[in-house]
Design a protein around this motif. Structure first.
Motif, PDB file in Angstrom:
ATOM      1  N   ALA A 184      41.022  14.064 -50.737  1.00 19.25           N
ATOM      2  CA  ALA A 184      42.338  13.554 -50.318  1.00 19.25           C
ATOM      3  C   ALA A 184      42.544  13.642 -48.808  1.00 19.25           C
ATOM      4  O   ALA A 184      43.026  12.690 -48.182  1.00 19.25           O
ATOM      5  N   ALA A 185      42.165  14.747 -48.194  1.00 17.14           N
ATOM      6  CA  ALA A 185      42.352  14.897 -46.746  1.00 17.14           C
ATOM      7  C   ALA A 185      41.488  13.903 -45.979  1.00 17.14           C
ATOM      8  O   ALA A 185      41.920  13.333 -44.979  1.00 17.14           O
ATOM      9  N   ALA A 186      40.279  13.671 -46.450  1.00 18.25           N
ATOM     10  CA  ALA A 186      39.374  12.743 -45.773  1.00 18.25           C
ATOM     11  C   ALA A 186      39.824  11.296 -45.948  1.00 18.25           C
ATOM     12  O   ALA A 186      39.647  10.480 -45.048  1.00 18.25           O
ATOM     13  N   GLN A 187      40.409  10.966 -47.105  1.00 25.06           N
ATOM     14  CA  GLN A 187      40.882   9.593 -47.326  1.00 25.06           C
ATOM     15  C   GLN A 187      41.913   9.176 -46.295  1.00 25.06           C
ATOM     16  O   GLN A 187      41.946   8.026 -45.865  1.00 25.06           O
ATOM     17  N   GLY A 218      45.834   0.143 -52.585  1.00 26.91           N
ATOM     18  CA  GLY A 218      46.447   1.165 -53.417  1.00 26.91           C
ATOM     19  C   GLY A 218      45.394   2.027 -54.079  1.00 26.91           C
ATOM     20  O   GLY A 218      44.233   1.672 -54.150  1.00 26.91           O
ATOM     21  N   GLY A 219      45.806   3.166 -54.563  1.00 28.26           N
ATOM     22  CA  GLY A 219      44.922   4.033 -55.326  1.00 28.26           C
ATOM     23  C   GLY A 219      43.930   4.783 -54.459  1.00 28.26           C
ATOM     24  O   GLY A 219      44.044   4.839 -53.244  1.00 28.26           O
ATOM     25  N   THR A 220      42.943   5.355 -55.106  1.00 28.54           N
ATOM     26  CA  THR A 220      41.930   6.141 -54.432  1.00 28.54           C
ATOM     27  C   THR A 220      40.947   5.217 -53.726  1.00 28.54           C
ATOM     28  O   THR A 220      40.432   4.283 -54.324  1.00 28.54           O
ATOM     29  N   ARG A 221      40.693   5.490 -52.468  1.00 24.41           N
ATOM     30  CA  ARG A 221      39.769   4.670 -51.690  1.00 24.41           C
ATOM     31  C   ARG A 221      38.377   5.281 -51.728  1.00 24.41           C
ATOM     32  O   ARG A 221      38.211   6.485 -51.732  1.00 24.41           O
ATOM     33  N   SER A 266      34.327  14.902 -46.273  1.00 29.04           N
ATOM     34  CA  SER A 266      33.791  15.631 -47.416  1.00 29.04           C
ATOM     35  C   SER A 266      34.299  14.946 -48.675  1.00 29.04           C
ATOM     36  O   SER A 266      35.348  14.308 -48.665  1.00 29.04           O
ATOM     37  N   GLY A 267      33.532  15.066 -49.733  1.00 30.58           N
ATOM     38  CA  GLY A 267      33.926  14.425 -50.984  1.00 30.58           C
ATOM     39  C   GLY A 267      32.765  14.356 -51.950  1.00 30.58           C
ATOM     40  O   GLY A 267      31.839  15.169 -51.903  1.00 30.58           O
ATOM     41  N   GLN A 268      32.791  13.350 -52.803  1.00 39.15           N
ATOM     42  CA  GLN A 268      31.819  13.188 -53.877  1.00 39.15           C
ATOM     43  C   GLN A 268      31.021  11.904 -53.661  1.00 39.15           C
ATOM     44  O   GLN A 268      31.593  10.859 -53.391  1.00 39.15           O
ATOM     45  N   PHE A 269      29.693  11.985 -53.760  1.00 41.31           N
ATOM     46  CA  PHE A 269      28.867  10.780 -53.703  1.00 41.31           C
ATOM     47  C   PHE A 269      28.367  10.470 -55.098  1.00 41.31           C
ATOM     48  O   PHE A 269      28.306  11.338 -55.969  1.00 41.31           O
ATOM     49  N   ASP A 270      28.022   9.199 -55.316  1.00 44.54           N
ATOM     50  CA  ASP A 270      27.387   8.840 -56.579  1.00 44.54           C
ATOM     51  C   ASP A 270      26.489   7.630 -56.385  1.00 44.54           C
ATOM     52  O   ASP A 270      26.667   6.845 -55.474  1.00 44.54           O
ATOM     53  N   ARG A 271      25.512   7.563 -57.243  1.00 43.15           N
ATOM     54  CA  ARG A 271      24.645   6.390 -57.361  1.00 43.15           C
ATOM     55  C   ARG A 271      24.613   6.066 -58.840  1.00 43.15           C
ATOM     56  O   ARG A 271      23.933   6.730 -59.618  1.00 43.15           O
ATOM     57  N   ARG A 272      25.397   5.072 -59.228  1.00 44.06           N
ATOM     58  CA  ARG A 272      25.502   4.677 -60.631  1.00 44.06           C
ATOM     59  C   ARG A 272      24.493   3.577 -60.914  1.00 44.06           C
ATOM     60  O   ARG A 272      24.497   2.550 -60.246  1.00 44.06           O
TER      61      ARG A 272
END
Length: 150
Positions: free
Chosen positions: A66-69, A80-83, A41-47
Motif C-alpha cells: 500500500a505505501a509503495a502504490q 481504481g483498485g489495486t495497482r 516493496s511488495g509481491q512479485f509473481d510469474r503466472r
C-alpha cells in the motif's frame, strides 16, 4: 503577465516532477512515460496458467504494498483498485528473481515478496491493460512459493 508565466511554469514543473524522483518524459496516445528511480516493496509473481498466458503473456509482475502504490505515477483519469505493473525487461526479471523456465511440477507459476528498484515506468490507459516498469535491480527476495493452478 510575468506572474502568469511563473504560475504556468511552476504548475508544469509540479506536474512533471513526482515524489521519489520520477518525472514525466513523454506522452503518446494511451501511454505516458516516466523516468527516475523508485524503490518499492511488495509481491512479485510469474503466472504461467493458460488463461493468464493468453491475456497477459509470460511476464513477471509486481504488486506493490500500500505505501509503495502511493509512489507510482497515476494516469490522467486515475485507475481504481489495486495497482500493479509488469516488468518490460522480462528476461532480465527472470534472471534477477532467479525464476526457472518452467514452474515446479503441479503448479502454475511462482510468487514471493521482494524489494526492487525501477527506473522507468509506463502508464497505459484504456481497456484491460497493465502498466510496465524497467527492473533495474532486485534488492531482496524472500522465499519463493509455487502458485496453485486455477
Amino acid at each position: 503577465m510575468r506572474r502568469f508565466a511563473l504560475a504556468v511554469l511552476a504548475t508544469t514543473c509540479m506536474d512533471l516532477a513526482l515524489a521519489d524522483g520520477f518525472r514525466e518524459i513523454g506522452r503518446e496516445g494511451r501511454l505516458t512515460e516516466y523516468e527516475g528511480e523508485l524503490r518499492l516493496s511488495g509481491q512479485f509473481d510469474r503466472r504461467q496458467d493458460a488463461e493468464t498466458l493468453v491475456w497477459r503473456g509470460d511476464r513477471v509482475c509486481f504488486h506493490p504494498d500500500a505505501a509503495a502504490q502511493a509512489k507510482l505515477p497515476a494516469s490522467a483519469e486515475g485507475k481504481g483498485g489495486t495497482r500493479y505493473f509488469c516488468f518490460s525487461n522480462h528476461r532480465a526479471a527472470l534472471e534477477k528473481f532467479q525464476l526457472a523456465a518452467l514452474p515446479p511440477a503441479g503448479s502454475c507459476g511462482m510468487s514471493g515478496k521482494a524489494s526492487v528498484v525501477i527506473t522507468r515506468y509506463t502508464v497505459e490507459t484504456g481497456g484491460n491493460v497493465f502498466d510496465q516498469a524497467w527492473l533495474e535491480r532486485v534488492e531482496k527476495v524472500d522465499a519463493k512459493t509455487p502458485l496453485a493452478c486455477p
